[in-house]
Motif scaffolding. Structure first.
Motif, mmCIF file in Angstrom:
data_model
loop_
_atom_site.group_PDB
_atom_site.id
_atom_site.type_symbol
_atom_site.label_atom_id
_atom_site.label_comp_id
_atom_site.label_asym_id
_atom_site.label_seq_id
_atom_site.Cartn_x
_atom_site.Cartn_y
_atom_site.Cartn_z
ATOM 1 N N ASP A 306 17.495 47.346 54.041
ATOM 2 C CA ASP A 306 17.614 46.016 53.450
ATOM 3 C C ASP A 306 17.039 45.908 52.051
ATOM 4 N N ALA A 307 16.438 46.992 51.533
ATOM 5 C CA ALA A 307 15.817 46.904 50.206
ATOM 6 C C ALA A 307 15.559 48.301 49.660
ATOM 7 N N VAL A 308 15.327 48.340 48.356
ATOM 8 C CA VAL A 308 14.901 49.565 47.682
ATOM 9 C C VAL A 308 13.511 49.298 47.101
ATOM 10 N N THR A 309 12.576 50.174 47.421
ATOM 11 C CA THR A 309 11.195 50.007 46.972
ATOM 12 C C THR A 309 10.800 51.196 46.120
ATOM 13 N N VAL A 310 10.209 50.911 44.963
ATOM 14 C CA VAL A 310 9.702 51.953 44.079
ATOM 15 C C VAL A 310 8.231 51.638 43.802
ATOM 16 N N SER A 311 7.364 52.588 44.055
ATOM 17 C CA SER A 311 5.944 52.405 43.771
ATOM 18 C C SER A 311 5.514 53.394 42.690
ATOM 19 N N VAL A 312 4.725 52.890 41.765
ATOM 20 C CA VAL A 312 4.177 53.709 40.682
ATOM 21 C C VAL A 312 2.665 53.651 40.816
ATOM 22 N N ARG A 313 2.049 54.791 41.146
ATOM 23 C CA ARG A 313 0.610 54.835 41.385
ATOM 24 C C ARG A 313 -0.041 55.852 40.448
ATOM 25 N N ASP A 314 -1.192 55.489 39.915
ATOM 26 C CA ASP A 314 -1.917 56.417 39.042
ATOM 27 C C ASP A 314 -3.380 56.481 39.454
ATOM 28 N N ASP A 315 -4.064 57.510 38.962
ATOM 29 C CA ASP A 315 -5.499 57.679 39.259
ATOM 30 C C ASP A 315 -6.343 57.424 38.015
ATOM 31 N N GLY A 316 -5.863 56.505 37.191
ATOM 32 C CA GLY A 316 -6.523 56.249 35.923
ATOM 33 C C GLY A 316 -7.667 55.265 36.007
ATOM 34 N N ALA A 317 -7.887 54.559 34.888
ATOM 35 C CA ALA A 317 -9.072 53.722 34.747
ATOM 36 C C ALA A 317 -8.985 52.429 35.542
ATOM 37 N N ALA A 321 -9.385 42.135 37.893
ATOM 38 C CA ALA A 321 -8.374 41.227 38.440
ATOM 39 C C ALA A 321 -7.875 40.223 37.409
ATOM 40 N N ASP A 322 -8.752 39.814 36.469
ATOM 41 C CA ASP A 322 -8.351 38.796 35.494
ATOM 42 C C ASP A 322 -7.714 39.387 34.241
ATOM 43 N N ARG A 323 -7.507 40.696 34.213
ATOM 44 C CA ARG A 323 -6.971 41.342 33.013
ATOM 45 C C ARG A 323 -5.521 40.918 32.738
ATOM 46 N N LEU A 324 -4.717 40.772 33.797
ATOM 47 C CA LEU A 324 -3.317 40.425 33.597
ATOM 48 C C LEU A 324 -3.162 39.030 33.007
ATOM 49 N N SER A 354 -5.047 46.955 41.651
ATOM 50 C CA SER A 354 -5.870 47.789 40.793
ATOM 51 C C SER A 354 -7.345 47.482 41.005
ATOM 52 N N VAL A 355 -8.132 48.526 40.920
ATOM 53 C CA VAL A 355 -9.593 48.410 40.989
ATOM 54 C C VAL A 355 -10.159 49.234 39.837
ATOM 55 N N PRO A 356 -11.066 48.674 39.053
ATOM 56 C CA PRO A 356 -11.629 49.451 37.941
ATOM 57 C C PRO A 356 -12.171 50.796 38.406
#
Length: 371
Positions: A306-317, A321-324, A354-356
């Motif tokens: 029923d859907a196509v899901t794409v996840s982009v995950r990184d191990d960066g910085a 929560a209020d950055r966006l 995301s978590v710092p």
């Protein structure tokens, strides 16, 4: 006009049913009239007019003022004739007129066409015809006139409110469509400018490529400022074709980014696939710019029924929560428009986690239904 059509349909049915009621009433009482033949002639003409004008009463555009004027003339003529061909004792006893409740359909037609003021005018004319031509000022006449006036004005007022509401809704939809188009232009300009800057930073491509891309962004920016449409990309026949999302997403694979996808094609309509791939590209660009030089990223494509899901995950910085919210207020559109805006237009969703110090994950989901 869709809000009004059911009401006009009801008025059309009412006129036919009211005509049948008037004929049945006359069948039961025509022998009591002084000149019954005149009554039959009038009802025959009224029948022909009701049937001939039934198509005109299908909507406000067909129902012209000429048609309504003729309808009002038939109602007034029938009322006045009733005072001439009926017996005086029956009239004083409160006998109904020849058209009876058919005259109410005329008032409703005026209400549907012009609102409560024309309805009040038609009710007044019919009321005066009752008083002057059929019985004078009697409790029954006054009662019927008041009911006719209240019903016509109430329905006319409701029609005016419906039209005003429909106008406001249409304007709101136009503003929403214009806003979405400007958001789309903003996304395209945003992504194009980033592409130019990436070429400059990596010193890839020759000056011709750089000039071409810069020229495209200049034209797009001028179109955005002027409120004009951005030129369509690709041929119209290709827009409805399906594309394999794996090929569009796979171009991001390199030494830092790993792409995992099903072994079979992940087909989506061309427009949906292009927009989804552009959202993934914006997420990957954020990884390159903000995750850190040594950060790695993983792109996972999931093809569900029923859907196509794409996840982009990184191990960066990662980020707070209020950055966006701060980035959106500052005019940076990478997440709010290039990712979430695209998915909103497709009827999908884009969630960011995301978590710092612990990286970021973007989960993009597009439903297959309606694509």
């Amino acid at each position: 006009m869709s809000v009004e059509l059911p009401l006009w349909r009801a008025i059309g049915y009412f006129r036919v049913l009211a005509l049948a009621y008037a004929i049945l009433r006359y069948i039961n009482s025509f022998h009591d009239f002084l000149h019954p033949v005149s009554g039959w002639i009038y009802l025959g003409a009224l029948t022909l007019w009701t049937l001939a004008s039934s198509r005109a009463f299908a909507g406000p555009h067909r129902c012209t003022w000429y048609v309504l004027g003729t309808d009002l003339a038939f109602a007034v003529t029938g009322i006045v004739m009733s005072g001439i061909i009926d017996k005086p004792d029956r009239i004083h006893a409160g006998a109904p007129t020849l058209p009876t409740i058919w005259a109410a359909g005329t008032v409703l037609g005026f209400a549907g066409k012009g609102g409560w003021k024309p309805a009040a005018f038609a009710a007044t004319v019919i009321g005066l015809a009752n008083i002057l031509g059929h019985g004078g000022i009697t409790p029954d006449n006054i009662h019927n006139i008041v009911l006719l006036m209240v019903a016509g004005c109430a329905i006319g007022y409701v029609i005016e409110l419906a039209r005003a509401s429909e106008t406001v809704l249409t304007r709101a939809l136009q503003v929403e469509a214009a806003t979405r188009e400007r958001e789309r232009l903003s996304r395209d300009i945003h992504d194009g400018v980033l592409q130019v800057l990436a070429l400059v930073q990596r010193r890839e491509g020759d000056l011709g490529d750089l000039g071409r891309l810069a020229g495209e962004q200049e034209r797009a920016l001028r179109a955005l400022m002027a409120g004009g449409p951005l030129p369509a990309q690709g041929a119209g026949g290709q827009e409805s074709a399906e594309k394999d999302l794996r090929q569009l997403v796979g171009v991001h694979a390199d030494e830092r980014i790993t792409v995992s996808a099903p072994g079979t094609p992940v087909l989506l309509p061309a427009h949906a696939a292009a927009e989804l791939a552009a959202a993934v590209g914006a997420a990957v660009d954020n990884v390159r710019r903000h995750a850190g030089e040594g950060a790695r990223a993983w792109i996972l494509v999931e093809d569900e029924p029923d859907a196509v899901t794409v996840s982009v995950r990184d191990d960066g910085a990662g980020f707070a929560a209020d950055r966006l919210g701060e980035a959106e207020q500052a005019g940076r559109l990478g997440v709010s428009q290039s990712i979430r805006g695209r998915l909103r237009d497709l009827g999908g969703t884009a969630e960011l986690y995301s978590v710092p110090g612990e990286g970021t994950e973007v989960e993009i989901r597009v439903p297959r239904k309606g694509q």
